[in-house]
Design an enzyme around this catalytic site. Structure first.
Site, PDB file in Angstrom:
ATOM      1  N   GLY A  36      46.209   7.016  17.036  1.00  0.00           N
ATOM      2  CA  GLY A  36      46.018   5.793  16.266  1.00  0.00           C
ATOM      3  C   GLY A  36      44.782   5.035  16.685  1.00  0.00           C
ATOM      4  N   ALA A  37      44.741   3.739  16.308  1.00  0.00           N
ATOM      5  CA  ALA A  37      43.545   2.920  16.515  1.00  0.00           C
ATOM      6  C   ALA A  37      42.336   3.659  15.949  1.00  0.00           C
ATOM      7  CB  ALA A  37      43.351   2.564  17.987  1.00  0.00           C
ATOM      8  N   HIS A  39      39.069   5.060  14.218  1.00  0.00           N
ATOM      9  CA  HIS A  39      37.692   4.600  14.059  1.00  0.00           C
ATOM     10  C   HIS A  39      36.918   5.675  13.306  1.00  0.00           C
ATOM     11  CE1 HIS A  39      36.947   7.372  17.364  1.00  0.00           C
ATOM     12  NE2 HIS A  39      37.729   6.662  18.164  1.00  0.00           N
ATOM     13  N   GLY A  41      35.029   7.979  14.255  1.00  0.00           N
ATOM     14  CA  GLY A  41      35.159   9.324  14.806  1.00  0.00           C
ATOM     15  C   GLY A  41      36.365  10.045  14.231  1.00  0.00           C
ATOM     16  N   HIS A  42      37.510   9.356  14.199  1.00  0.00           N
ATOM     17  CA  HIS A  42      38.700   9.948  13.584  1.00  0.00           C
ATOM     18  C   HIS A  42      38.456  10.247  12.105  1.00  0.00           C
ATOM     19  CE1 HIS A  42      40.679   7.533  16.914  1.00  0.00           C
ATOM     20  NE2 HIS A  42      41.147   8.738  17.144  1.00  0.00           N
ATOM     21  N   GLY A 152      38.409  16.298  18.166  1.00  0.00           N
ATOM     22  CA  GLY A 152      37.057  15.865  18.472  1.00  0.00           C
ATOM     23  C   GLY A 152      36.463  16.568  19.676  1.00  0.00           C
ATOM     24  N   ASP A 155      36.356  15.063  23.543  1.00  0.00           N
ATOM     25  CA  ASP A 155      37.339  15.506  24.534  1.00  0.00           C
ATOM     26  C   ASP A 155      37.218  17.026  24.674  1.00  0.00           C
ATOM     27  OD1 ASP A 155      38.822  12.915  25.017  1.00  0.00           O
ATOM     28  OD2 ASP A 155      39.043  13.089  22.853  1.00  0.00           O
ATOM     29  N   VAL A 181      31.080  11.376  17.430  1.00  0.00           N
ATOM     30  CA  VAL A 181      30.424  10.315  16.657  1.00  0.00           C
ATOM     31  C   VAL A 181      30.096   9.182  17.613  1.00  0.00           C
ATOM     32  CG1 VAL A 181      30.671   8.677  14.752  1.00  0.00           C
ATOM     33  CG2 VAL A 181      31.660  10.972  14.571  1.00  0.00           C
ATOM     34  N   SER A 191      38.828   4.752  20.976  1.00  0.00           N
ATOM     35  CA  SER A 191      39.748   3.638  20.745  1.00  0.00           C
ATOM     36  C   SER A 191      39.733   2.662  21.914  1.00  0.00           C
ATOM     37  CB  SER A 191      41.164   4.175  20.521  1.00  0.00           C
ATOM     38  OG  SER A 191      41.203   5.001  19.381  1.00  0.00           O
TER      39      SER A 191
END
Length: 294
Positions: A36-37, A39, A41-42, A152, A155, A181, A191
């Site tokens: 969640g949270a 941004h 990138g997600h 992503g 990580d 990103v 996040s």
């Protein structure tokens, strides 16, 4: 076009709801697992998922198993309403947002062991983190039943471990990485960035600056890469607030073991540390040429 659907995704909050939705889906499904949270990138991962499958699912679950006792589980940002709006804007078909009880009806006794790769680098700095991460990812794969899963590249060790788990356990999922990103100043989107004050952020920029300095020294070999990155981080350690280094390593992307001084081929320069109470990580992929004579 991504986001053009503007249709509210189906929201599933427990296993039965998810199973009913999944059983009614035709074609291929791509999953973007998140805590969640959300941004940009997600959202870039969601757009990549849209390119790879007929439908897209996003999971939103802050997984307690991957947080240590002194980490930020309780204060980790939870913004479900905004996350659902972002998923709607990106044309996501299904959001799986389970409660802790739905995800772990009983305290798990059998979990995934991340092996040697899970005990080094980020795994050494956060013992047990990757066991918890792989356990929840395997559960999500079993519950959502995706054909493709997108993670992503920020990580990088996590991505490598998930690929290893899929290969070792013969899971019928294709794992795809999405590029990191960054903010305009180079800070990798996370996040946790919302924790940073203006001063924290200035110090935190040292991670990307160190990676760039290391990358610029690639032609001179692994030792020069590490020396250049260390010089930047050394200055950041004297900043206010200071950067507290957890690790700076140059590793084989397949095993996350440190490369030899004469290494030739791909490598990952990875860095992590803390600014105040905020844990930051970043990495960059490098390519070294012919091995040097000893």
């Amino acid at each position: 076009m991504p986001g053009s659907a503007a249709v509210m995704p189906v929201i599933a909050t427990d296993r039965a709801e998810l199973a009913a939705v999944r059983d009614g889906m035709a074609g291929t499904l791509a999953l973007v697992p998140t805590m969640g949270a959300l941004h940009e990138g997600h959202r870039s991962l969601i757009r990549r998922a849209r390119q790879l499958a007929d439908s897209v699912a996003v999971s939103i679950f802050v997984n307690p198993l991957q947080f240590g006792p002194d980490e930020d589980f309780d204060r980790y940002p939870r913004t479900l309403a905004g996350d659902i709006e972002a998923c709607e804007a990106e044309g996501v078909d299904v959001v799986f947002a389970p409660t802790r009880e739905a995800m772990y009806p009983d305290a798990p006794q059998v979990t995934v062991h991340s092996g040697a790769m899970g005990g080094v680098v980020e795994g050494a700095a956060r013992p047990g983190h990757f066991d918890g991460m792989l356990t929840v990812v395997l559960k999500l794969f079993n519950l959502v039943r995706p054909d493709v899963a997108v993670f992503g590249e920020k990580d990088a060790q996590q991505l490598a471990l998930i690929g290893r788990m899929v290969a070792d356990l013969d899971l019928p999922v294709e794992v795809v990485g999405g590029p990191t990103v960054r903010e305009p100043d180079g800070l990798a989107l996370s996040s946790r960035n919302r924790y940073l004050s203006a001063a924290d952020r200035r110090t935190g920029l040292a991670l990307w600056q160190a990676l760039r300095a290391g990358a610029d020294a690639t032609a001179d070999g692994p030792g020069a890469v590490l020396d250049a990155a260390r010089a930047v981080l050394g200055e950041a350690a004297d900043a206010e607030p200071p950067f507290e280094l957890d690790y700076l390593v140059l590793v084989d992307p397949a095993t996350f073991t440190e490369v030899a001084p004469a290494h030739a081929g791909p490598a990952v320069l990875a860095v992590a540390g803390r600014v105040g109470a905020t844990h930051l990580i970043d990495n960059i992929a490098l390519q070294f040429g012919t091995a040097k004579e000893s």
